[in-house]
Scaffold this motif. Structure first.
Motif, PDB file in Angstrom:
ATOM      1  N   HIS A 266      -3.476   5.084   6.538  1.00 33.63           N
ATOM      2  CA  HIS A 266      -4.742   5.785   6.324  1.00 33.63           C
ATOM      3  C   HIS A 266      -4.567   7.305   6.432  1.00 33.63           C
ATOM      4  N   SER A 267      -3.651   7.735   7.287  1.00 34.45           N
ATOM      5  CA  SER A 267      -3.399   9.181   7.380  1.00 34.45           C
ATOM      6  C   SER A 267      -2.760   9.691   6.100  1.00 34.45           C
ATOM      7  N   LYS A 268      -1.904   8.873   5.476  1.00 33.83           N
ATOM      8  CA  LYS A 268      -1.295   9.279   4.209  1.00 33.83           C
ATOM      9  C   LYS A 268      -2.327   9.390   3.099  1.00 33.83           C
ATOM     10  N   LEU A 269      -3.394   8.593   3.211  1.00 31.18           N
ATOM     11  CA  LEU A 269      -4.485   8.666   2.235  1.00 31.18           C
ATOM     12  C   LEU A 269      -5.486   9.764   2.584  1.00 31.18           C
ATOM     13  N   GLY A 270      -5.264  10.433   3.731  1.00 25.86           N
ATOM     14  CA  GLY A 270      -6.169  11.505   4.148  1.00 25.86           C
ATOM     15  C   GLY A 270      -7.508  11.007   4.656  1.00 25.86           C
ATOM     16  N   ASP A 271      -7.556   9.753   5.100  1.00 29.93           N
ATOM     17  CA  ASP A 271      -8.821   9.138   5.535  1.00 29.93           C
ATOM     18  C   ASP A 271      -8.963   9.240   7.053  1.00 29.93           C
ATOM     19  N   LYS A 272      -9.459  10.380   7.516  1.00 29.25           N
ATOM     20  CA  LYS A 272      -9.583  10.615   8.958  1.00 29.25           C
ATOM     21  C   LYS A 272     -10.511   9.617   9.658  1.00 29.25           C
ATOM     22  N   PRO A 273     -11.709   9.332   9.103  1.00 28.84           N
ATOM     23  CA  PRO A 273     -12.582   8.352   9.774  1.00 28.84           C
ATOM     24  C   PRO A 273     -11.902   7.008   9.989  1.00 28.84           C
ATOM     25  N   LYS A 274     -11.143   6.549   9.003  1.00 31.13           N
ATOM     26  CA  LYS A 274     -10.459   5.272   9.132  1.00 31.13           C
ATOM     27  C   LYS A 274      -9.379   5.313  10.218  1.00 31.13           C
TER      28      LYS A 274
ATOM     29  N   SER B 259       0.839  -1.209   0.000  1.00 30.04           N
ATOM     30  CA  SER B 259       0.000   0.000   0.000  1.00 30.04           C
ATOM     31  C   SER B 259       0.872   1.258   0.000  1.00 30.04           C
ATOM     32  N   ALA B 260       2.006   1.213   0.714  1.00 28.88           N
ATOM     33  CA  ALA B 260       2.914   2.369   0.733  1.00 28.88           C
ATOM     34  C   ALA B 260       3.465   2.641  -0.663  1.00 28.88           C
TER      35      ALA B 260
ATOM     36  N   LEU C 209      -0.763  10.588  17.266  1.00 34.63           N
ATOM     37  CA  LEU C 209      -0.607  12.044  17.210  1.00 34.63           C
ATOM     38  C   LEU C 209       0.005  12.478  15.882  1.00 34.63           C
ATOM     39  N   THR C 210       1.007  11.739  15.430  1.00 35.23           N
ATOM     40  CA  THR C 210       1.660  12.056  14.152  1.00 35.23           C
ATOM     41  C   THR C 210       0.679  11.932  12.989  1.00 35.23           C
ATOM     42  N   ALA C 211      -0.155  10.898  13.050  1.00 32.96           N
ATOM     43  CA  ALA C 211      -1.156  10.705  11.994  1.00 32.96           C
ATOM     44  C   ALA C 211      -2.150  11.858  11.969  1.00 32.96           C
ATOM     45  N   LEU C 212      -2.576  12.301  13.139  1.00 32.44           N
ATOM     46  CA  LEU C 212      -3.549  13.406  13.215  1.00 32.44           C
ATOM     47  C   LEU C 212      -2.938  14.719  12.734  1.00 32.44           C
ATOM     48  N   VAL C 213      -1.657  14.916  13.021  1.00 30.11           N
ATOM     49  CA  VAL C 213      -0.972  16.111  12.509  1.00 30.11           C
ATOM     50  C   VAL C 213      -0.948  16.076  10.992  1.00 30.11           C
ATOM     51  N   LYS C 214      -0.660  14.915  10.425  1.00 38.38           N
ATOM     52  CA  LYS C 214      -0.627  14.778   8.961  1.00 38.38           C
ATOM     53  C   LYS C 214      -1.990  15.096   8.363  1.00 38.38           C
ATOM     54  N   LEU C 215      -3.052  14.761   9.099  1.00 37.39           N
ATOM     55  CA  LEU C 215      -4.419  15.045   8.638  1.00 37.39           C
ATOM     56  C   LEU C 215      -4.827  16.502   8.884  1.00 37.39           C
ATOM     57  N   GLY C 216      -3.979  17.242   9.599  1.00 36.74           N
ATOM     58  CA  GLY C 216      -4.301  18.637   9.913  1.00 36.74           C
ATOM     59  C   GLY C 216      -5.342  18.773  11.011  1.00 36.74           C
ATOM     60  N   ASP C 217      -5.538  17.715  11.778  1.00 37.60           N
ATOM     61  CA  ASP C 217      -6.563  17.703  12.828  1.00 37.60           C
ATOM     62  C   ASP C 217      -5.936  18.098  14.171  1.00 37.60           C
TER      63      ASP C 217
ATOM     64  N   LYS D  62      -2.904 -10.279  17.285  1.00 33.04           N
ATOM     65  CA  LYS D  62      -2.588  -9.109  18.101  1.00 33.04           C
ATOM     66  C   LYS D  62      -1.164  -8.659  17.792  1.00 33.04           C
ATOM     67  N   ASP D  63      -1.052  -7.498  17.170  1.00 34.80           N
ATOM     68  CA  ASP D  63       0.258  -6.987  16.787  1.00 34.80           C
ATOM     69  C   ASP D  63       0.199  -5.463  16.791  1.00 34.80           C
ATOM     70  N   ARG D  64       0.856  -4.851  17.737  1.00 37.61           N
ATOM     71  CA  ARG D  64       0.832  -3.387  17.859  1.00 37.61           C
ATOM     72  C   ARG D  64       1.315  -2.707  16.582  1.00 37.61           C
ATOM     73  N   ASP D  65       2.436  -3.191  16.066  1.00 40.02           N
ATOM     74  CA  ASP D  65       3.006  -2.551  14.874  1.00 40.02           C
ATOM     75  C   ASP D  65       2.046  -2.599  13.694  1.00 40.02           C
ATOM     76  N   ALA D  66       1.262  -3.663  13.622  1.00 41.28           N
ATOM     77  CA  ALA D  66       0.307  -3.795  12.528  1.00 41.28           C
ATOM     78  C   ALA D  66      -0.739  -2.689  12.583  1.00 41.28           C
ATOM     79  N   TYR D  67      -1.297  -2.477  13.761  1.00 41.98           N
ATOM     80  CA  TYR D  67      -2.304  -1.422  13.914  1.00 41.98           C
ATOM     81  C   TYR D  67      -1.707  -0.050  13.634  1.00 41.98           C
ATOM     82  N   LYS D  68      -0.504   0.167  14.133  1.00 39.71           N
ATOM     83  CA  LYS D  68       0.122   1.476  13.924  1.00 39.71           C
ATOM     84  C   LYS D  68       0.433   1.716  12.445  1.00 39.71           C
ATOM     85  N   SER D  69       0.810   0.661  11.754  1.00 41.50           N
ATOM     86  CA  SER D  69       1.044   0.784  10.317  1.00 41.50           C
ATOM     87  C   SER D  69      -0.229   1.211   9.591  1.00 41.50           C
TER      88      SER D  69
END
Length: 518
Positions: A309-317, A270-271, A341-349, A297-304
């Motif tokens: 989704h933040s790179k795609l600009g998909d805030k709801p996701k 996807s990247a 927090l980094t993802a939300l900054v990328k979204l401008g939220d 259960k994998d933390r890194d998976a969820y964070k990825s």
């Protein structure tokens, strides 16, 4: 730069795969994993560890030593003198934890301490770990000498791999290629690991076509690719703008059948699609990623997923995955929050960032300055200096300790707002936080600060800043030219500056020659 960054991460991932530095699934492991969290609150004297903290468990005693400041050996010796037992597995856990948190010098000390203690003889894997530590602490030459002096039975797949990893990490291409030949001749190229190492090197050097050549070598030698192989293979095709090639790799992966539940491959895919602007394909790859993630259960998976989704600009996701993450992992970590927090900054939220930061404080985790740094950086980017300063003050009251990144961000913010005195002060604080070779400010930023002294002919201020830059090894032709211009602006001869330049063996350029003719 993106390729080089990938290369460093890839090398670390390869080495962890065979010589893991983290501790998983044991009480000992969980105990020693707190080394990093507690290591900032360090003792300044080894006697504090040996006397004042007599009742502390061993892992806490080591944690109190800090990163590189005090010796570990006296703590271990004292532990044995008190009548405590220390099994080899426990010592290995200490080394693993120290490596995990980049406390390499202390990890090497513990490894070498094992030599003089009965019942703690090094196994074949221990030799590889020590070789890696020697390369990191004392350099490649010392690591080569250590390898040379190893008994023949210790020159195995793991020690060869550790030496190859060190060559790759230092981009020593000829040595890496030569060692790879020896690894093959010795019959140790039985798995994908050494090939992955070489692929990482070639991609870091911007030679993706050599990665494809190595893939063909693996097929000829009947070496099965692993998950990492598939990912770097895909990325190398993408580097060559060959999306069809990427998708052919995916077809081979599916046919392989061994990686049905490997979410990281689809996240990587996807990247690639996002970078190429293939949004629909990126979304489809993320759906496949989600399907595989929610089965384990994998933390890194969820964070990825959150980052993608933040790179795609998909805030709801982004929020949806964060909520699922919170249900699966009720006890979130500082790095989990940094990701969100980094993802939300990328979204401008920014409102969302502020709310998330409050949630982090409510969770009561250790006050890691990297977490509020995310919002501080966002405020400064938007020119909201007062909010950034207020948040920093709040963080300090809570026990947060600003690091060089904190002050480096303030330098940017102040320069944008023409707050020159504040920018100079922030640069000084950033430089005070680091040691020689640990970090350097961006060249343009350092020159912008020096220029503030230059325009007014402030020699004292320029010399003071120059001395501070020297302490972090940031002295070059451009910084010297700025110092020369400052002397000229003040009506002083720059000849003495040029003499220092020669002593530092800094090459002059045309600008230097022009200035010295004034």
């Amino acid at each position: 730069m993106a390729q080089l960054s990938y290369g460093v991460r890839a090398i670390a991932n390869i080495f962890r795969a065979v010589y893991p530095s983290g501790i998983v699934g044991s009480t000992r492991g969980r105990a020693f994993s707190s080394l990093a969290a507690e290591g900032e609150n360090v003792s300044q004297n080894a006697d504090d560890i040996l006397v004042k903290d007599e009742d502390l468990p061993l892992y806490k005693r080591i944690s109190r030593l800090g990163r590189q400041r005090l010796s570990v050996a006296p703590v271990l010796d004292e532990w044995l003198k008190k009548g405590h037992k220390l099994k080899k597995l426990e010592v290995e856990d200490i080394i693993k934890a120290l490596r995990k948190f980049s406390r390499y010098k202390q990890a090497l000390e513990v490894s070498e301490w094992m030599d003089g203690n009965r019942g703690l003889r090094l196994g074949l894997s221990d030799f590889a770990i020590r070789l890696d530590l020697i390369a990191k602490v004392r350099g490649i030459s010392s690591a080569e000498n250590y390898f040379k002096d190893l008994p023949e039975k210790a020159k195995n797949q793991k020690t060869y791999g550790a030496l190859l990893n060190s060559y790759v990490g230092n981009k020593l291409t000829e040595k890496a290629e030569g060692l790879m030949v020896k690894i093959k001749e010795s019959g140790f190229a039985l798995k994908a690991l050494p090939y992955n190492n070489m692929m990482t090197l070639y991609r870091a050097l911007g030679q993706p076509e050599k990665v494809l050549s190595l893939i063909q070598d693996m097929k000829v030698d009947n070496i099965l690719p692993d998950s990492f192989t598939y990912k770097i293979w895909m990325n190398s095709c993408a580097d060559l703008s060959d999306i069809n090639g990427v998708e052919k790799v995916l077809d081979e992966l599916k046919h392989d059948g061994r990686f049905k539940y490997d979410w990281s491959i689809y996240s990587n895919l996807s990247a690639i699609y996002i970078k190429e602007g293939l949004i629909k394909k990126a979304q489809d790859a993320l759906k496949e990623t989600e399907h595989k993630i929610f089965m384990k259960k994998d933390r890194d998976a969820y964070k990825s997923l959150i980052i993608m989704h933040s790179k795609l600009g998909d805030k709801p996701k982004v929020y949806s995955v964060w909520k699922k993450f919170a249900r699966v992992f009720p006890k979130r970590t500082n790095t989990d929050y940094i990701c969100m927090l980094t993802a939300l900054v990328k979204l401008g939220d920014i409102k969302g960032v502020e709310k998330c930061l409050k949630g982090w404080e409510y969770d009561g985790l250790s006050y890691d300055i990297r977490v509020p740094n995310v919002l501080i950086g966002a405020y400064l980017t938007e020119g909201r200096i007062k909010e950034a300063e207020s948040l920093l003050q709040h963080a300090q009251k809570k026990g947060g300790k600003p690091d060089y990144k904190t002050w480096d961000m303030f330098v940017d913010g102040y320069l944008k707002q023409n707050q020159t005195d504040e920018a100079i002060g922030a640069m000084k604080k950033a430089l005070e936080k680091v040691k020689y070779g640990q970090w350097q400010p961006e060249p343009g930023k350092a020159l912008a600060i020096l220029n503030l002294f230059e325009v007014s002919g402030n020699i004292d201020g320029a010399e003071d800043m120059f001395k501070r830059l020297r302490k972090v090894d940031h002295v070059n032709t451009d910084t010297y030219n700025s110092l020369i211009r400052t002397h000229i602006q003040a009506g002083k001869s720059p000849s003495q500056v040029f003499q220092r330049m020669e002593l530092d063996k800094i090459e002059p350029n045309e600008e230097t020659d022009r200035l010295l003719k004034w």
